[in-house]
Design an enzyme around this catalytic site. Structure first.
Site, PDB file in Angstrom:
ATOM      1  CE1 TYR A 194      -4.004   2.082   0.697  1.00  0.00           C
ATOM      2  CE2 TYR A 194      -2.656   3.125   2.374  1.00  0.00           C
ATOM      3  CZ  TYR A 194      -3.803   3.109   1.599  1.00  0.00           C
ATOM      4  OH  TYR A 194      -4.732   4.121   1.718  1.00  0.00           O
ATOM      5  CB  ALA A 195       3.855   2.218   2.046  1.00  0.00           C
ATOM      6  CE  LYS A 205      -3.622   4.830  -1.534  1.00  0.00           C
ATOM      7  NZ  LYS A 205      -4.675   5.401  -2.397  1.00  0.00           N
TER       8      LYS A 205
HETATM    9  P1  NAP Z   1     -13.492   2.447   0.708  1.00  0.00           P
HETATM   10  O1  NAP Z   1     -14.558   2.954   1.608  1.00  0.00           O
HETATM   11  O2  NAP Z   1     -12.966   1.067   0.904  1.00  0.00           O
HETATM   12  O3  NAP Z   1     -14.003   2.611  -0.814  1.00  0.00           O
HETATM   13  C1  NAP Z   1     -13.172   2.215  -1.872  1.00  0.00           C
HETATM   14  C2  NAP Z   1     -13.828   2.537  -3.189  1.00  0.00           C
HETATM   15  O4  NAP Z   1     -12.920   2.126  -4.230  1.00  0.00           O
HETATM   16  C3  NAP Z   1     -15.133   1.788  -3.417  1.00  0.00           C
HETATM   17  O5  NAP Z   1     -16.066   2.624  -4.081  1.00  0.00           O
HETATM   18  C4  NAP Z   1     -14.717   0.636  -4.348  1.00  0.00           C
HETATM   19  O6  NAP Z   1     -15.732   0.201  -5.237  1.00  0.00           O
HETATM   20  C5  NAP Z   1     -13.603   1.284  -5.141  1.00  0.00           C
HETATM   21  N1  NAP Z   1     -12.690   0.309  -5.707  1.00  0.00           N
HETATM   22  C6  NAP Z   1     -11.877  -0.561  -5.057  1.00  0.00           C
HETATM   23  N2  NAP Z   1     -11.196  -1.309  -5.938  1.00  0.00           N
HETATM   24  C7  NAP Z   1     -11.597  -0.917  -7.166  1.00  0.00           C
HETATM   25  C8  NAP Z   1     -11.272  -1.318  -8.476  1.00  0.00           C
HETATM   26  N3  NAP Z   1     -10.382  -2.288  -8.716  1.00  0.00           N
HETATM   27  N4  NAP Z   1     -11.881  -0.708  -9.512  1.00  0.00           N
HETATM   28  C9  NAP Z   1     -12.786   0.267  -9.294  1.00  0.00           C
HETATM   29  N5  NAP Z   1     -13.128   0.709  -8.077  1.00  0.00           N
HETATM   30  C10 NAP Z   1     -12.534   0.112  -7.029  1.00  0.00           C
HETATM   31  O7  NAP Z   1     -12.199   3.385   0.741  1.00  0.00           O
HETATM   32  P2  NAP Z   1     -12.010   4.900   1.270  1.00  0.00           P
HETATM   33  O8  NAP Z   1     -11.622   4.860   2.683  1.00  0.00           O
HETATM   34  O9  NAP Z   1     -13.141   5.746   0.826  1.00  0.00           O
HETATM   35  O10 NAP Z   1     -10.664   5.288   0.470  1.00  0.00           O
HETATM   36  C11 NAP Z   1     -10.684   5.985  -0.761  1.00  0.00           C
HETATM   37  C12 NAP Z   1      -9.245   6.291  -1.144  1.00  0.00           C
HETATM   38  O11 NAP Z   1      -8.634   7.060  -0.114  1.00  0.00           O
HETATM   39  C13 NAP Z   1      -8.375   5.049  -1.324  1.00  0.00           C
HETATM   40  O12 NAP Z   1      -7.487   5.244  -2.397  1.00  0.00           O
HETATM   41  C14 NAP Z   1      -7.622   4.969  -0.025  1.00  0.00           C
HETATM   42  O13 NAP Z   1      -6.401   4.298  -0.175  1.00  0.00           O
HETATM   43  C15 NAP Z   1      -7.437   6.433   0.280  1.00  0.00           C
HETATM   44  N6  NAP Z   1      -7.175   6.677   1.700  1.00  0.00           N
HETATM   45  C16 NAP Z   1      -8.114   6.371   2.637  1.00  0.00           C
HETATM   46  C17 NAP Z   1      -7.822   6.621   3.982  1.00  0.00           C
HETATM   47  C18 NAP Z   1      -8.811   6.326   5.058  1.00  0.00           C
HETATM   48  O14 NAP Z   1      -8.442   6.510   6.247  1.00  0.00           O
HETATM   49  N7  NAP Z   1     -10.017   5.904   4.783  1.00  0.00           N
HETATM   50  C19 NAP Z   1      -6.593   7.161   4.338  1.00  0.00           C
HETATM   51  C20 NAP Z   1      -5.657   7.447   3.363  1.00  0.00           C
HETATM   52  C21 NAP Z   1      -5.974   7.216   2.035  1.00  0.00           C
HETATM   53  P3  NAP Z   1     -17.078  -0.599  -4.691  1.00  0.00           P
HETATM   54  O15 NAP Z   1     -17.804   0.406  -3.830  1.00  0.00           O
HETATM   55  O16 NAP Z   1     -17.819  -0.882  -5.940  1.00  0.00           O
HETATM   56  O17 NAP Z   1     -16.569  -1.773  -3.954  1.00  0.00           O
END
Ligand code: NAP
Length: 248
Positions: A156-157, A160
Site C-alpha cells: 500500500y505504501a 501511494k
Molecule cells: P473504501 O470505503 O474502501 O471505498 C473504496 C472505493 O474504491 C469503493 O467505491 C470501491 O468500489 C472502489 N474500488 C476498489 N477497488 C476498485 C477497483 N479495482 N476498480 C474500481 N473501483 C474500485 O475506501 P475509502 O476509505 O473511501 O478510500 C478511498 C481512497 O482514499 C483510497 O485510495 C484509499 O487508499 C485512500 N485513503 C483512505 C484513507 C482512510 O483513512 N479511509 C486514508 C488514506 C488514504 P465498490 O464500492 O464498488 O466496492
C-alpha cells in the site's frame, strides 16, 4: 456562480466512502459527475443518492480500474455521454495488509494494480479530453502512508508513494497546458476501509493525531473541491496532507 459550474468530473471509487463524498461535493458546486466504482450496485446507488439532491448531475459506471482495456472502453463511453471531461480524481484504492516477509505476489499485485496502475489507466483514458480543457485538473488520492510508510503495508505504501511521484511527473508534463496535477494524502478517515481496524489499533492511531480526532470523508472532499476550482489554478505538483497534523 458555483465553483465547478459547466465542468465534467470523473471520480473513481465513488461508490462509497471518500470518493462518494468528493463526487457529491463536486455536484454541490455544479459539476456533472461520472461515478466509477468496481460494483454496479454501489455506483448506481451513489449516483441515485447524488441525483436526489442535485438532479441530473451524476451517472454511475462500473469498471475494475486495473483493467486497462475495460477502462479505455469506459472512457469512450463517458466522453460520449458527457461530451468532454475536465477533472479526473483517481481515488479507487484497496489494502491487502501483511508483513513483507509473508506477503504473497497476489497481495502485492492487486494493491499496485488497483491503486497505482489504475490511476495510470484512467489518465490514459481521459488525458486527451483533459488536455483540451481550459480548466483541467487531475487529483490523485494518495495517503500519509505514502509519505511515512507503515509496517504491514509495504504494498500500500509503495502504491501511494508511487502516486506522489506519478502526480509530480504529470504536473510537469501537463503544466504547459495549464493543467494542474496534485495529490491529497489523507490521514485516518472514517470509512469502510478503516472500519475494519480494532479499537486498540484506533486508539493507537488517535494518539498520533495532534488535532485529536479522526477525519471525515467530507474533509477530503473539501480539499478536492478547492484543488478542482479556479482558486487553485497556481497549485500543481503538490502532495497535501489532510490528516489532523499526523505528518508535519
Ligand atoms: P473504501 O470505503 O474502501 O471505498 C473504496 C472505493 O474504491 C469503493 O467505491 C470501491 O468500489 C472502489 N474500488 C476498489 N477497488 C476498485 C477497483 N479495482 N476498480 C474500481 N473501483 C474500485 O475506501 P475509502 O476509505 O473511501 O478510500 C478511498 C481512497 O482514499 C483510497 O485510495 C484509499 O487508499 C485512500 N485513503 C483512505 C484513507 C482512510 O483513512 N479511509 C486514508 C488514506 C488514504 P465498490 O464500492 O464498488 O466496492
Amino acid at each position: 456562480m458555483s465553483k465547478l459550474e459547466n465542468r465534467v468530473a470523473v471520480v473513481t471509487g465513488a461508490g462509497r466512502g471518500i470518493g462518494k463524498a468528493i463526487a457529491e461535493r463536486f455536484a454541490s458546486e455544479g459539476a456533472k459527475v461520472a461515478i466509477i466504482s468496481r460494483t454496479e450496485a454501489n455506483s448506481q446507488s451513489a449516483a441515485e443518492s447524488i441525483n436526489s439532491k442535485y438532479p441530473g448531475l451524476a451517472k454511475g459506471y462500473a469498471v475494475d480500474v486495473s483493467d486497462s482495456v475495460a477502462v479505455l472502453a469506459l472512457g469512450k463511453q463517458i466522453i460520449a455521454d458527457f461530451g468532454s471531461v475536465d477533472i479526473l480524481v483517481n481515488n479507487a484504492g484497496v489494502t491487502r495488509d501483511g508483513l513483507a516477509l509473508r506477503m504473497s505476489d497476489e497481495d502485492w499485485d492487486v494493491v499496485l494494480d488497483t491503486n497505482l496502475k489504475g490511476a495510470f489507466n484512467l489518465v490514459k483514458a481521459f488525458q486527451r479530453s483533459i488536455l483540451k480543457s481550459k480548466c483541467g485538473r487531475i487529483i490523485n488520492i494518495s495517503s500519509v502512508i505514502g509519505l511515512i510508510g507503515n509496517a504491514g503495508q509495504c504494498n500500500y505504501a509503495a502504491s501511494k508513494a508511487g502516486l506522489i511521484g506519478f502526480s509530480k511527473s504529470l504536473a510537469r508534463e501537463f503544466a504547459g497546458r495549464a493543467i494542474t496535477v496534485n495529490a491529497i494524502c489523507p490521514g485516518f478517515i472514517q470509512t469502510d476501509m478503516t472500519h475494519v481496524l480494532n479499537e486498540q489499533q484506533k486508539e493507537g492511531i488517535l494518539k498520533s493525531i495532534p488535532l485529536g480526532s479522526f477525519g471525515e470523508a467530507s474533509d477530503i472532499a473539501h480539499t478536492a473541491a478547492f484543488l478542482a476550482s479556479d482558486e487553485a489554478r497556481y497549485i500543481t505538483g503538490q502532495s497535501i496532507a489532510v490528516d489532523g497534523g499526523m505528518v508535519m
